[in-house]
Enzyme design. Structure first.
Site, PDB file in Angstrom:
ATOM      1  N   ASN A 164       0.751  -1.505  -0.114  1.00  0.00           N
ATOM      2  CA  ASN A 164       0.039  -0.045  -0.036  1.00  0.00           C
ATOM      3  C   ASN A 164       0.711   1.312   0.044  1.00  0.00           C
ATOM      4  O   ASN A 164       0.470   2.314  -0.463  1.00  0.00           O
ATOM      5  CB  ASN A 164      -0.846  -0.180   1.236  1.00  0.00           C
ATOM      6  N   SER A 169      -3.946   2.388  -8.996  1.00  0.00           N
ATOM      7  CA  SER A 169      -4.743   3.761  -8.910  1.00  0.00           C
ATOM      8  C   SER A 169      -5.497   3.922 -10.335  1.00  0.00           C
ATOM      9  O   SER A 169      -5.010   3.265 -11.317  1.00  0.00           O
ATOM     10  CB  SER A 169      -3.757   4.876  -8.865  1.00  0.00           C
ATOM     11  N   TYR A 229       3.737   9.342 -11.142  1.00  0.00           N
ATOM     12  CA  TYR A 229       2.894   8.526 -10.330  1.00  0.00           C
ATOM     13  C   TYR A 229       1.957   7.345 -11.385  1.00  0.00           C
ATOM     14  O   TYR A 229       2.119   6.412 -10.915  1.00  0.00           O
ATOM     15  CB  TYR A 229       2.018   9.655  -9.629  1.00  0.00           C
ATOM     16  N   LYS A 255       2.219   3.463 -11.019  1.00  0.00           N
ATOM     17  CA  LYS A 255       0.724   2.595 -10.911  1.00  0.00           C
ATOM     18  C   LYS A 255       0.655   1.672 -12.191  1.00  0.00           C
ATOM     19  O   LYS A 255      -0.314   0.799 -11.967  1.00  0.00           O
ATOM     20  CB  LYS A 255      -0.298   3.688 -10.473  1.00  0.00           C
TER      21      LYS A 255
END
Ligand code: NAP
Length: 246
Positions: A89, A141, A154, A158
């Site tokens: 996580n 995500s 990011y 992901k």
């Protein structure tokens, strides 16, 4: 030895990770919470988890550091003798348009989010293989699928987690280890609290359910993917985003 299962959650003293630890502790799991920086509410969190009848064990470490991940896995095995569920996580953002993004901001996000997922998994998987069972849930995500301007680092991390999840699911299925990813949308945590109310309102208008999700709405799906009711699901990406991406 107790018949409770052991769940290891990275980045578990805040936000979504904390809620996952609490939810699993209510549902038959002893929980191991990884943290990077000690926070003053950790004793209270331990109390809450123990009041759910679960053991709570903290392990300090930076997931982007491979040696930390080796030590954390060893600490868990010394304490509990097994690891049944791993939830990758821990994650960070360092947003910016590519023309202004520094190389170190790109690297930092890849190191924590993607390499961190590898580092922890690489150190846990041999124990799961020996046990001939395990569940791994990777937190991706919605932007790992859709992309998002200002988040090349990011989104790449992901999206990488999704490829990692599917490849690993194929590699370890014969060992009775199930590997899935979740793709949260816009969830109310410190990560999104940096946004202004105006930006939040504008994002909410693009979500069919017209609101942010709560950390508990993520934790409930992780509980499902950690338990017996999801025994025929592997290599999947479960979207939890109020319909943001269809
Ligand atoms: N919130 C959202 O809208 C959203 C949407 C999609 C996906 N996600 C993903 O969900 C996960 C949790 O996000 P969140 O919203 O709960 O964020 P958050 O409130 O900012 O919490 C992030 C957690 O990750 C930990 N962490 C960061 N870097 C770490 C490292 N190098 N080693 C170990 N732990 C580290 C933090 O620990 P410290 O307290 O020590 O910093 C913290 O516990 C992340 O992977 C995020 O990308 C969130």
């Amino acid at each position: 030895m107790s018949d409770r299962k052991i769940a290891f959650i990275t980045g578990a003293t805040r936000g979504i990770g904390k809620e996952i630890a609490l939810e699993l502790s209510k549902n038959g799991f002893d929980v191991v919470l990884n943290y990077r920086k000690e926070t003053e509410d950790m004793p209270e969190l331990k109390k809450q988890i123990e009041s759910n009848g679960a053991k709570c064990f903290f392990t300090q470490g930076d997931v982007s550091n491979f040696e930390d991940c080796t030590r954390m896995a060893e600490e868990i095995i010394n304490e509990f003798g097994r690891i049944d569920v791993l939830v990758n996580n821990a994650g960070i953002t360092k947003d910016g348009l590519i023309m202004r993004m520094k190389k170190e901001d790109f690297d930092a996000v890849i190191d924590v989010n993607l390499a961190g997922t590898f580092n922890v998994t690489r150190n846990v998987i041999s124990y799961m293989i020996k046990q001939k069972s395990g569940r791994i849930i990777n937190v991706s995500s919605v932007v790992g699928v859709s992309g998002n301007a200002g988040q090349t680092n990011y989104s790449a991390s992901k999206a990488g987690i999704i490829g990692f999840t599917k490849s690993l699911a194929k590699e370890v299925a014969s060992r009775n280890i199930l590997v899935n990813a979740i793709a949260p949308g816009f969830i109310d945590t410190d990560m999104t609290n940096i946004l202004s109310d105006t930006v939040k309102e504008s994002i909410n208008t693009q979500i069919p359910l017209k609101r942010m999700g709560t950390p508990n709405e993520i934790a409930k799906v992780v509980k499902f993917l950690s338990g017996d009711d999801s025994s025929y699901i592997t290599g999947q990406v479960i979207h939890i985003d109020g319909g943001m991406l269809m």
